[in-house]
Design an enzyme around this catalytic site. Structure first.
Site, PDB file in Angstrom:
ATOM      1  N   HIS A   1       2.361  16.042 -51.096  1.00 27.02           N
ATOM      2  CA  HIS A   1       3.617  15.951 -50.125  1.00 27.02           C
ATOM      3  C   HIS A   1       4.944  17.531 -50.236  1.00 27.02           C
ATOM      4  O   HIS A   1       4.827  17.660 -48.951  1.00 27.02           O
ATOM      5  CB  HIS A   1       4.137  14.944 -49.897  1.00 27.02           C
ATOM      6  N   GLU A   2       5.720  17.081 -51.491  1.00 24.16           N
ATOM      7  CA  GLU A   2       6.114  18.445 -51.450  1.00 24.16           C
ATOM      8  C   GLU A   2       6.099  20.069 -51.483  1.00 24.16           C
ATOM      9  O   GLU A   2       6.503  20.246 -50.496  1.00 24.16           O
ATOM     10  CB  GLU A   2       7.131  18.038 -52.919  1.00 24.16           C
TER      11      GLU A   2
ATOM     12  N   ASP B   1       2.359  14.834 -45.971  1.00 21.06           N
ATOM     13  CA  ASP B   1       1.651  13.749 -45.459  1.00 21.06           C
ATOM     14  C   ASP B   1       0.135  14.046 -45.146  1.00 21.06           C
ATOM     15  O   ASP B   1      -0.516  13.830 -45.923  1.00 21.06           O
ATOM     16  CB  ASP B   1       1.984  12.408 -44.614  1.00 21.06           C
TER      17      ASP B   1
END
Length: 428
Positions: free
Chosen positions: A284-285, A370
């Site tokens: 996600h990061e 996401d």
């Protein structure tokens, strides 16, 4: 008082009151909505989140929101006291009688900003202490002793002085020495300073407050390295931060800029998530970097700060700007520090009303990150990781929709998980 001064006073007062009423309205909605849904876990989470955890999150959210109402009133009163009721003017006049001007024009200006910062910090201390040692303690999050808290306060103050005073002194010097286009030079200095902090923070500033150890779990390191290579991302290192010594909240983040980028995991995160879930959170990061969200935010910051400096460059030459905010400009000295201070106090009052737009863009970025994580890892791992983090951080599953649109930089759990499909895998 001139017509322009009176108009500014009226606009500032109206914006302050309207902002305060709006914040009260939104907070009241949030409190009522969360409390109303406290008794039942939302159907989408009934099999994964226990009623006890759901009620803890609701109580935590309501408690913080109610305390936030007190902070709102206090903050508005302090702001009003500093501006229209003459606080900054009185402080400026008091310092003018100390003879600091004998040491040059910069010294009294820096003194004004420093004393203002000191008083403001002291006025905020009771709220910080209560939040840390009553609210966070009550819900099991605070791990700090008073001694550690005091040490953090002293270190952060020292860092603020060592790092902040030079850049403020430079901006004030530019304001007084580079003519009518000073704001452009000051903007350039401010941007360079921010980029420098991005480079220095991971290796110089952050270690003053926490210990950063290289990730030792070879299995996890292998997984994380493979994921990063698959995503085409390089970092200077993988580190574990001892976040548990201050708080039970968990997180992971990227920090640094250019060659100094590093991945940091809270030790609490590694204890709460499985290796595959850590992968999903990291993906996600990585999604933020892949979609260039960080670069977009930096560019946005550059553009907004340029507009801000340009506006300050004009306002600083207008007498009504000072008098309209309750300050008598200096007749025989520089007003640069006064202009800077008043600008920093007034802008948030007016910019509050466009904050939902920035929150909207932020939530959009989170959805994109996401989606990227799901493409790179198992979506069920991201679902279960998010549920664990929402649960362990006592984030409410039932926020008020209007409150969300106005404030939330991250989408609520229901919206994020709805885009991924049925939520599975979390522990109760």
């Amino acid at each position: 008082m001139t017509d322009h001064s009176l108009l500014l006073t009226l606009l500032f007062s109206a914006a302050l009151v309207l902002g305060l009423l709006t914040k009260f309205y939104l907070a009241s909605r949030q409190i009522r909505h969360v409390a109303r849904h406290r008794g039942d876990v939302p159907a989408a989470f009934a099999g994964t989140i226990s009623l006890t955890s759901h009620q803890k999150a609701a109580d935590y959210t309501v408690t913080k929101a109610r305390f936030g109402l007190l902070e709102l009133v206090w903050g508005a009163a302090v702001l009003l006291g500093w501006t229209l009721l003459g606080g900054i003017d009185a402080l400026n006049q008091a310092l003018a009688g100390t003879g600091l001007a004998a040491y040059g024009s910069l010294v009294p200006q820096l003194a004004l900003l420093a004393v203002f910062g000191l008083i403001s910090g002291l006025l905020d201390l009771p709220f910080t202490l209560y939040s840390t040692f009553r609210i966070e303690e009550r819900f099991g999050f605070n791990k700090m002793t008073f001694k550690m808290w005091l040490g953090d306060l002293l270190k952060s103050t020292l860092v603020g002085v060592v790092v902040g005073l030079p850049i403020v002194a430079l901006i004030l010097w530019l304001m007084g020495s580079t003519g009518s286009w000073w704001w452009l030079w000051a903007w350039g200095a401010w941007m360079a300073f921010n980029l420098l902090i991005l480079v220095l923070y991971p290796t110089v500033i952050a270690p003053l407050f926490n210990k950063f150890q290289p990730l030792e779990d070879e299995t996890l390191k292998t997984r994380v390295t493979a994921l990063m290579q698959r995503c085409g991302f390089a970092a200077k290192g993988l580190f574990v931060m001892d976040g548990s010594k201050r708080s039970a909240h968990a997180n992971a983040y990227f920090t640094g800029f250019g060659a100094s980028k590093r991945v940091v995991f809270y030790d609490t995160l590694l204890k709460q998530l499985s290796p595959s879930e850590v992968d999903a959170v990291l993906a996600h990061e990585l999604g933020h970097f892949k979609h260039k969200h960080i670069i977009k935010r930096i560019v946005s910051m550059f553009a907004m700060s340029l507009a801000g400096f340009a506006l300050l460059g004009w306002l600083s030459t207008q007498v009504w700007f000072y008098t309209g905010l309750g300050v008598r400009p200096n007749l025989n000295g520089s007003n640069d520090a006064l202009a800077l201070l008043l600008f920093l106090l007034a802008v948030p009052v007016f910019s509050f009303f466009v904050s939902p737009l920035f929150a909207l863009f932020s939530r959009k970025h989170e959805f994109e990150a996401d989606a990227y994580a799901i493409a790179q890892t198992d979506g069920k791992d991201l679902q279960s990781a998010l549920l664990k983090l929402y649960q362990d951080n006592a984030s409410t599953l039932t926020p008020d929709p209007v409150f969300v649109k106005f404030y939330y930089s991250h989408p609520p759990a229901s919206e994020r998980l709805a885009r991924m499909g049925p939520a599975t895998g979390a522990t109760t």
